[in-house]
Design a protein around this motif. Structure first.
Motif, PDB file in Angstrom:
ATOM      1  N   PRO A   1       0.598  -1.527  -0.205  1.00 50.59           N
ATOM      2  CA  PRO A   1       0.029  -0.045   0.046  1.00 50.59           C
ATOM      3  C   PRO A   1       1.259   1.499  -0.082  1.00 50.59           C
ATOM      4  O   PRO A   1       2.343   1.489   0.380  1.00 50.59           O
ATOM      5  N   PRO A   2       0.071   2.629  -0.770  1.00 44.75           N
ATOM      6  CA  PRO A   2       1.157   4.010  -0.017  1.00 44.75           C
ATOM      7  C   PRO A   2       1.890   3.838   1.115  1.00 44.75           C
ATOM      8  O   PRO A   2       1.101   2.844   2.342  1.00 44.75           O
ATOM      9  N   ALA A   3       2.428   4.644   1.591  1.00 43.68           N
ATOM     10  CA  ALA A   3       3.437   4.690   2.697  1.00 43.68           C
ATOM     11  C   ALA A   3       2.826   5.223   3.886  1.00 43.68           C
ATOM     12  O   ALA A   3       2.608   4.410   4.873  1.00 43.68           O
ATOM     13  N   GLN A   4       1.395   6.698   3.361  1.00 44.00           N
ATOM     14  CA  GLN A   4       1.231   6.786   4.612  1.00 44.00           C
ATOM     15  C   GLN A   4      -0.024   6.030   5.367  1.00 44.00           C
ATOM     16  O   GLN A   4      -0.176   5.291   6.238  1.00 44.00           O
ATOM     17  N   GLU A   5      -0.931   4.343   4.285  1.00 38.90           N
ATOM     18  CA  GLU A   5      -1.167   3.128   4.607  1.00 38.90           C
ATOM     19  C   GLU A   5      -0.372   2.418   5.494  1.00 38.90           C
ATOM     20  O   GLU A   5      -0.965   1.944   6.905  1.00 38.90           O
ATOM     21  N   GLN A   6       0.786   2.389   4.823  1.00 33.45           N
ATOM     22  CA  GLN A   6       2.014   1.676   5.623  1.00 33.45           C
ATOM     23  C   GLN A   6       2.140   1.155   6.761  1.00 33.45           C
ATOM     24  O   GLN A   6       1.788   1.044   7.810  1.00 33.45           O
ATOM     25  N   THR A   7       2.333   2.888   7.056  1.00 33.20           N
ATOM     26  CA  THR A   7       2.505   3.420   8.406  1.00 33.20           C
ATOM     27  C   THR A   7       1.221   3.964   9.667  1.00 33.20           C
ATOM     28  O   THR A   7       1.220   3.027  10.650  1.00 33.20           O
ATOM     29  N   GLU A   8      -0.370   3.358   8.934  1.00 30.66           N
ATOM     30  CA  GLU A   8      -1.771   3.604   9.702  1.00 30.66           C
ATOM     31  C   GLU A   8      -1.585   2.233   9.885  1.00 30.66           C
ATOM     32  O   GLU A   8      -1.774   1.884  10.924  1.00 30.66           O
ATOM     33  N   ILE A   9      -1.029   1.054   9.313  1.00 35.65           N
ATOM     34  CA  ILE A   9      -1.157  -0.622   9.617  1.00 35.65           C
ATOM     35  C   ILE A   9      -0.277  -0.533  10.870  1.00 35.65           C
ATOM     36  O   ILE A   9      -1.073  -1.644  11.406  1.00 35.65           O
ATOM     37  N   VAL A  10       1.109  -0.227  10.384  1.00 32.98           N
ATOM     38  CA  VAL A  10       1.638  -0.481  11.430  1.00 32.98           C
ATOM     39  C   VAL A  10       1.668  -0.277  13.166  1.00 32.98           C
ATOM     40  O   VAL A  10       1.000  -0.572  13.851  1.00 32.98           O
ATOM     41  N   ARG A  11       0.873   1.225  12.615  1.00 34.11           N
ATOM     42  CA  ARG A  11      -0.053   2.133  13.752  1.00 34.11           C
ATOM     43  C   ARG A  11      -1.103   1.787  14.924  1.00 34.11           C
ATOM     44  O   ARG A  11      -0.855   0.906  16.384  1.00 34.11           O
ATOM     45  N   ARG A  12      -1.933   0.615  14.293  1.00 37.30           N
ATOM     46  CA  ARG A  12      -2.326   0.043  14.739  1.00 37.30           C
ATOM     47  C   ARG A  12      -2.501  -1.676  14.754  1.00 37.30           C
ATOM     48  O   ARG A  12      -2.822  -2.064  15.911  1.00 37.30           O
ATOM     49  N   VAL A  13      -1.854  -2.099  14.086  1.00 31.87           N
ATOM     50  CA  VAL A  13      -0.855  -3.399  14.930  1.00 31.87           C
ATOM     51  C   VAL A  13      -0.525  -3.470  16.059  1.00 31.87           C
ATOM     52  O   VAL A  13      -0.187  -4.116  17.024  1.00 31.87           O
ATOM     53  N   GLU A  14      -0.093  -2.180  16.088  1.00 32.16           N
ATOM     54  CA  GLU A  14       1.427  -1.942  17.786  1.00 32.16           C
ATOM     55  C   GLU A  14       0.311  -1.907  18.849  1.00 32.16           C
ATOM     56  O   GLU A  14       0.222  -2.052  19.761  1.00 32.16           O
ATOM     57  N   LEU A  15      -0.665  -1.241  18.342  1.00 31.84           N
ATOM     58  CA  LEU A  15      -1.739  -0.853  19.138  1.00 31.84           C
ATOM     59  C   LEU A  15      -2.593  -2.184  19.432  1.00 31.84           C
ATOM     60  O   LEU A  15      -2.921  -2.338  20.949  1.00 31.84           O
ATOM     61  N   LEU A  16      -2.833  -2.972  18.809  1.00 35.49           N
ATOM     62  CA  LEU A  16      -3.474  -3.951  19.173  1.00 35.49           C
ATOM     63  C   LEU A  16      -2.219  -4.890  19.558  1.00 35.49           C
ATOM     64  O   LEU A  16      -2.839  -5.913  21.036  1.00 35.49           O
ATOM     65  N   PHE A  17      -1.232  -5.147  19.544  1.00 35.37           N
ATOM     66  CA  PHE A  17      -0.231  -6.130  20.488  1.00 35.37           C
ATOM     67  C   PHE A  17      -0.201  -5.499  22.010  1.00 35.37           C
ATOM     68  O   PHE A  17      -0.357  -6.199  22.948  1.00 35.37           O
ATOM     69  N   ALA A  18      -0.202  -4.328  21.991  1.00 37.81           N
ATOM     70  CA  ALA A  18      -0.476  -3.470  23.440  1.00 37.81           C
ATOM     71  C   ALA A  18      -1.604  -3.735  24.083  1.00 37.81           C
ATOM     72  O   ALA A  18      -1.032  -4.394  25.405  1.00 37.81           O
ATOM     73  N   VAL A  19      -2.274  -4.076  23.190  1.00 37.49           N
ATOM     74  CA  VAL A  19      -4.569  -4.292  24.007  1.00 37.49           C
ATOM     75  C   VAL A  19      -3.719  -5.225  24.918  1.00 37.49           C
ATOM     76  O   VAL A  19      -4.177  -6.276  25.400  1.00 37.49           O
ATOM     77  N   SER A  20      -3.576  -6.890  23.940  1.00 36.41           N
ATOM     78  CA  SER A  20      -3.041  -8.009  23.803  1.00 36.41           C
ATOM     79  C   SER A  20      -2.045  -8.585  24.838  1.00 36.41           C
ATOM     80  O   SER A  20      -2.092  -9.555  25.965  1.00 36.41           O
ATOM     81  N   ASP A  21      -1.069  -7.763  24.339  1.00 38.35           N
ATOM     82  CA  ASP A  21      -0.245  -7.989  26.553  1.00 38.35           C
ATOM     83  C   ASP A  21      -0.990  -7.361  27.820  1.00 38.35           C
ATOM     84  O   ASP A  21      -0.447  -8.024  28.432  1.00 38.35           O
TER      85      ASP A  21
END
Length: 198
Positions: free
Chosen positions: A114-134
């Motif tokens: 995906p475009p660079a901005q979308e890549q950044t947003e995907i990473v942000r959301r995944v990291e947020l979900l990992f933090a919730v999981s932890d």
């Protein structure tokens, strides 16, 4: 080695095998740089980590060195762990006698870009979900610890007779045990007979 890449994406540099001297000088390939994405492709397949220091990779691992203006290393590390990518690696693994994704086969795997901005947003959301999981994992571990403690506490109370109101007319357990032992002492012991041989 693949064994030094954990399932949580951490590389254990301290306990990794070391190479130096002539053996190191003979090596021509396999040198990973900081920010390379490491992918385990032999033995243990599919573990992914971001490299943070110069190191030498064994043939069990691959590094992906990226043009960061086109594809973020953080995004690629997320994508390599995704179901969309794992389906492809599972298909290749099914054709081999052991878990193995040859580097030649990795060239043929498809990546979503995906475009660079979308890549950044995907990473942000995944990291947020990992933090919730932890956080959930920590809460579950804490709850389990409390339950284990509670179970022991309940058992202790049960053996002390504190779970239900006690009848003062009931004989103490110690007296009951003495009576049972006395009855066993006077009871005739059953004789064990031998089976007749045929």
């Amino acid at each position: 080695t693949a064994a030094n890449v954990s399932s949580s994406g951490v590389i254990d540099y301290l306990n990794a095998p070391k190479v130096s001297g002539m053996a190191l000088e003979k090596l021509r390939v396999g040198f990973a740089e900081p920010d390379d994405v490491i992918f385990t492709h032999k033995g243990t397949v599919g573990r992914v980590a971001l490299n943070s220091q110069k190191c030498v990779l064994t043939p069990q691992t691959t590094y992906y060195r990226l043009n960061q203006s086109a594809i973020s290393n953080q995004y690629l590390s997320v994508f390599l762990q995704s179901n969309r990518f794992q389906v492809q690696t599972d298909e290749i693994k099914s054709q081999t006698t052991r878990d193995f994704i040859p580097i030649t086969a990795q060239y043929e795997l498809f990546h979503l870009l995906p475009p660079a901005q979308e890549q950044t947003e995907i990473v942000r959301r995944v990291e947020l979900l990992f933090a919730v999981s932890d956080q959930l994992e920590a809460k579950v571990a804490s709850a389990k610890s409390r339950i284990d403690h509670l179970t022991q506490s309940i058992l202790a109370k049960a053996f002390r007779g504190e779970l239900v109101p006690q009848d003062p007319n009931d004989e103490p357990a110690s007296v009951l045990l003495e009576r049972i032992q006395a009855q066993r002492a006077v009871a005739p012991k059953a004789k064990r007979g031998r089976k007749a041989s045929t």
